[in-house]
Design a protein around this motif. Structure first.
Motif, PDB file in Angstrom:
ATOM      1  N   TYR A  65       5.964   6.343   0.326  1.00 26.88           N
ATOM      2  CA  TYR A  65       7.783   6.541  -0.465  1.00 26.88           C
ATOM      3  C   TYR A  65       8.964   6.773   0.274  1.00 26.88           C
ATOM      4  N   VAL A  96       9.901  -0.166  -5.200  1.00 24.54           N
ATOM      5  CA  VAL A  96       9.098   0.838  -4.474  1.00 24.54           C
ATOM      6  C   VAL A  96       7.799   1.077  -4.573  1.00 24.54           C
ATOM      7  N   GLY A  97       7.498   0.320  -5.860  1.00 26.62           N
ATOM      8  CA  GLY A  97       6.675   1.039  -6.789  1.00 26.62           C
ATOM      9  C   GLY A  97       5.501   0.056  -5.958  1.00 26.62           C
ATOM     10  N   ALA A 100       4.465   0.282  -2.812  1.00 24.65           N
ATOM     11  CA  ALA A 100       3.044   1.657  -2.792  1.00 24.65           C
ATOM     12  C   ALA A 100       1.715   0.955  -2.944  1.00 24.65           C
ATOM     13  N   HIS A 121      -3.062   9.469  -5.440  1.00 24.94           N
ATOM     14  CA  HIS A 121      -1.926   9.374  -7.001  1.00 24.94           C
ATOM     15  C   HIS A 121      -2.134  10.127  -7.738  1.00 24.94           C
ATOM     16  N   PRO A 159       7.808   5.227  -9.037  1.00 19.18           N
ATOM     17  CA  PRO A 159       7.190   4.638  -8.682  1.00 19.18           C
ATOM     18  C   PRO A 159       5.042   5.023  -8.276  1.00 19.18           C
ATOM     19  N   VAL A 160       5.573   6.767  -8.581  1.00 17.29           N
ATOM     20  CA  VAL A 160       4.083   6.873  -8.595  1.00 17.29           C
ATOM     21  C   VAL A 160       3.422   7.117  -9.564  1.00 17.29           C
TER      22      VAL A 160
END
Length: 194
Positions: A65, A96-97, A100, A121, A159-160
Motif C-alpha cells: 500500500y 491504490v485500492g 492492492a 485485510h 483502499p483497505v
C-alpha cells in the motif's frame, strides 16, 4: 455521616472493586488467550497458523500500500492537478485500492488456503482503526481530528475497504471448510488387521 451510611458505602465500594477485579481478570484471560495463539505447540508448530500467516502478510501488504501510494502520488499528482483536490484524491485512493485488490486476487488464486487474503485485510483494518483512535486521542482537538479523519479516509479507509470487500467476495465464492475427520471409536483400533 452515620455508621450505617459508612457501612453501606464500604459495602458498595467492595462490590465495585470486586466487579473491577473480575473484569480485569477476564480481560487478562482474553489477552493471554490471544497472545497464546502466536506461540508454538510442543511439536514446534504454530497454534494458529492462519493468525500468524495473516499477521505477517499484513506487513507485506502494508508495504505494498505504501509503495502504491508513493507511485500514484509521484506519477499522477501533476496530471490530476487540474481536477478539484477531492476528486484527485479520490482517484488516487481508488487506484491504490484497485492495485492492492488485484494483488490480493492473485494471492487468493495462488495460495491453497483461501482465507489468507481476507485475513490479511482484516489485520489492515485493525491497524487503521487502532491508528485512527490513537491519533484522535493524541490530537484531542476537534478541528485536528477532522483533518486527520479526512487524511485517513483518503490514505487508509478507502483502499483497505476496497481490499476487504474484494477479498470477502473471493472468500465467499471459493472457501470450502475442511471436513472434520470422522471420529472412530477407541475399540476399532484393536480390530484392524495387518
Amino acid at each position: 455521616m452515620q455508621p450505617q451510611d459508612a457501612i453501606f458505602h464500604h459495602a458498595e465500594d467492595a462490590k465495585r472493586s470486586e466487579k473491577r477485579k473480575a473484569r480485569r481478570q477476564k480481560l487478562e484471560k482474553m489477552e493471554k488467550g490471544f497472545w497464546r495463539s502466536f506461540l508454538l505447540t510442543e511439536d514446534g508448530k504454530p497454534k494458529s497458523g492462519l493468525l500468524i500467516y495473516t499477521f505477517c502478510l499484513s506487513f507485506v501488504f502494508l508495504g505494498i500500500y505504501i509503495a502504491a501510494f508513493w507511485l500514484v502520488i509521484e506519477e499522477l499528482t501533476q496530471p490530476l492537478s487540474a481536477l478539484p483536490p477531492v476528486l484527485g484524491n479520490l482517484i488516487q485512493s481508488i487506484l491504490v485500492g484497485i492495485a492492492a485488490s488485484a494483488l490480493s486476487t492473485v494471492m487468493h488464486m495462488l495460495l491453497p488456503d483461501k482465507r489468507l487474503a481476507f485475513g490479511t485485510h482484516l489485520w489492515l483494518a485493525v491497524y487503521v482503526v487502532a491508528c485512527v483512535i490513537t491519533l484522535a486521542i493524541m490530537l484531542g482537538e476537534w478541528s485536528l481530528i477532522g483533518t486527520m479523519l479526512v487524511f485517513a479516509l483518503w490514505f487508509a479507509v478507502i483502499p483497505v475497504a476496497m481490499g476487504l470487500v474484494v477479498t470477502y467476495l473471493l472468500l465467499r465464492r471459493d472457501y470450502v471448510p475442511p471436513r472434520q475427520a470422522e471420529q472412530k471409536p477407541e475399540w476399532t483400533k484393536y480390530t484392524q488387521r495387518w
